[in-house]
Design a protein around this motif. Structure first.
Motif, PDB file in Angstrom:
ATOM      1  N   LEU A  48       0.824  -1.204   0.000  1.00  0.00           N
ATOM      2  CA  LEU A  48       0.000   0.000   0.000  1.00  0.00           C
ATOM      3  C   LEU A  48       0.861   1.258   0.000  1.00  0.00           C
ATOM      4  O   LEU A  48       0.525   2.256  -0.644  1.00  0.00           O
ATOM      5  N   GLY A  49       1.978   1.206   0.725  1.00  0.00           N
ATOM      6  CA  GLY A  49       2.906   2.334   0.685  1.00  0.00           C
ATOM      7  C   GLY A  49       3.499   2.520  -0.703  1.00  0.00           C
ATOM      8  O   GLY A  49       3.671   3.650  -1.181  1.00  0.00           O
ATOM      9  N   LEU A  76       6.682   0.761   4.214  1.00  0.00           N
ATOM     10  CA  LEU A  76       5.921   0.247   5.356  1.00  0.00           C
ATOM     11  C   LEU A  76       5.339   1.400   6.169  1.00  0.00           C
ATOM     12  O   LEU A  76       4.143   1.387   6.512  1.00  0.00           O
ATOM     13  N   ALA A  77       6.158   2.398   6.461  1.00  0.00           N
ATOM     14  CA  ALA A  77       5.688   3.546   7.232  1.00  0.00           C
ATOM     15  C   ALA A  77       4.606   4.316   6.465  1.00  0.00           C
ATOM     16  O   ALA A  77       3.616   4.770   7.052  1.00  0.00           O
ATOM     17  N   LYS A  78       4.814   4.436   5.169  1.00  0.00           N
ATOM     18  CA  LYS A  78       3.855   5.183   4.351  1.00  0.00           C
ATOM     19  C   LYS A  78       2.531   4.427   4.218  1.00  0.00           C
ATOM     20  O   LYS A  78       1.460   5.029   4.057  1.00  0.00           O
ATOM     21  N   ALA A 202       0.420  -9.665  -9.764  1.00  0.00           N
ATOM     22  CA  ALA A 202       1.340  -8.668 -10.310  1.00  0.00           C
ATOM     23  C   ALA A 202       0.628  -7.361 -10.664  1.00  0.00           C
ATOM     24  O   ALA A 202       1.205  -6.277 -10.537  1.00  0.00           O
ATOM     25  N   LEU A 203      -0.629  -7.464 -11.090  1.00  0.00           N
ATOM     26  CA  LEU A 203      -1.315  -6.302 -11.642  1.00  0.00           C
ATOM     27  C   LEU A 203      -2.124  -5.496 -10.634  1.00  0.00           C
ATOM     28  O   LEU A 203      -2.295  -4.283 -10.805  1.00  0.00           O
ATOM     29  N   SER A 204      -2.653  -6.124  -9.600  1.00  0.00           N
ATOM     30  CA  SER A 204      -3.640  -5.467  -8.730  1.00  0.00           C
ATOM     31  C   SER A 204      -3.158  -4.129  -8.181  1.00  0.00           C
ATOM     32  O   SER A 204      -3.818  -3.097  -8.366  1.00  0.00           O
ATOM     33  N   ILE A 205      -2.025  -4.111  -7.496  1.00  0.00           N
ATOM     34  CA  ILE A 205      -1.522  -2.872  -6.891  1.00  0.00           C
ATOM     35  C   ILE A 205      -1.135  -1.842  -7.954  1.00  0.00           C
ATOM     36  O   ILE A 205      -1.553  -0.671  -7.880  1.00  0.00           O
ATOM     37  N   PRO A 206      -0.339  -2.209  -8.981  1.00  0.00           N
ATOM     38  CA  PRO A 206       0.009  -1.216 -10.005  1.00  0.00           C
ATOM     39  C   PRO A 206      -1.209  -0.647 -10.743  1.00  0.00           C
ATOM     40  O   PRO A 206      -1.250   0.550 -11.025  1.00  0.00           O
ATOM     41  N   VAL A 207      -2.185  -1.492 -11.036  1.00  0.00           N
ATOM     42  CA  VAL A 207      -3.361  -1.033 -11.782  1.00  0.00           C
ATOM     43  C   VAL A 207      -4.212  -0.093 -10.938  1.00  0.00           C
ATOM     44  O   VAL A 207      -4.617   0.986 -11.395  1.00  0.00           O
ATOM     45  N   HIS A 208      -4.507  -0.478  -9.702  1.00  0.00           N
ATOM     46  CA  HIS A 208      -5.302   0.391  -8.838  1.00  0.00           C
ATOM     47  C   HIS A 208      -4.540   1.672  -8.497  1.00  0.00           C
ATOM     48  O   HIS A 208      -5.143   2.746  -8.384  1.00  0.00           O
ATOM     49  N   GLY A 209      -3.227   1.561  -8.344  1.00  0.00           N
ATOM     50  CA  GLY A 209      -2.433   2.757  -8.091  1.00  0.00           C
ATOM     51  C   GLY A 209      -2.514   3.740  -9.243  1.00  0.00           C
ATOM     52  O   GLY A 209      -2.641   4.959  -9.035  1.00  0.00           O
TER      53      GLY A 209
END
Length: 230
Positions: A48-49, A76-78, A202-209
């Motif tokens: 998430l960071g 991690l902090a972010k 592989a795609l979930s975080i980059p795509v939603h970001g």
């Protein structure tokens, strides 16, 4: 906002493979470690960071929005304020889901069970759908504000978040519809054994970001235009 670009931008980065391998590893670590006292929250928080940095890079029109994996402690902090906000926002859904699961088991009368099941379909399901759409929109706007000012309190300024979403009007609606479309597509990808699991991870975080980043860029442009008109 461009729906297809949420997926294709990744492959413009010459280092996309090495970056996605780490995303996949952290995603699987999240799933594997979650049963062990929720230890999977640690890699999820790092992801998430990382996503917050993707949002900022897309907002600022960086050539390669995928950040280089180097400062894991920083990610991690972010990510801590983001995952905390996600938990807080979802508390009503958790409470409703627990009630919907527990209450039918307290009834012995089949008529009462049938009535509660009907109430689930007529009342609880629509509530979950509407609440999810509203809460995830506010979370997205919260991420936009957080990516800009680095203040975790941005997630809880509900009035400010609601006003931003309202001001953006059709852009907010397009973000919601694109988010639904992306989640459906990712679900179909995850439904394919092995290859689909890897691709989805592989795609979930980059795509939603990238999607939230496009929203952030639209908000930034709107504010600059509004400030220039004053």
């Amino acid at each position: 906002m461009d729906f297809g670009r949420n997926f294709t931008y990744i492959f413009d980065d010459p280092e996309w493979l090495s970056k996605l391998i780490i995303v996949v590893a952290l995603t699987f670590a999240t799933a594997a470690l979650m049963p062990f006292f929720l230890a999977g929250l640690v890699p999820l928080t790092i992801l998430l960071g990382y996503m917050v940095d993707i949002v900022a890079n897309v907002r600022d029109s960086k050539k390669n929005p995928l950040p280089v994996w180097q400062d894991y402690n920083g990610y991690l902090a972010k990510g801590v304020p983001v995952i905390t906000a996600m938990i807080v926002y979802n508390l009503p859904l958790i409470a409703v889901s627990c009630c919907a699961w527990i209450l039918p088991r307290t009834f012995t009368d089949e008529m009462a069970v049938s009535f509660f099941t009907l109430a689930n379909l007529c009342c609880i399901v629509p509530f979950v759908f509407v609440y999810t759409a509203v809460s995830w929109t506010l979370l997205a706007v919260g991420v936009v504000h957080y990516a800009r000012n680095g203040q975790g309190s941005a997630f809880y300024q509900v009035g400010v978040l609601s006003e931003t979403a309202r001001e953006m009007g059709t852009v907010t609606l397009r973000w919601i519809l694109m988010g639904i479309g992306i989640n459906i597509l990712l679900s179909l990808i995850y439904a394919v054994p092995c290859i689909g699991w890897l691709a989805g991870a592989a795609l979930s975080i980059p795509v939603h970001g990238y999607l939230v980043g496009q929203y952030a860029r639209a908000i930034q442009r709107y504010r600059r235009k509004k400030a220039g008109a004053v």
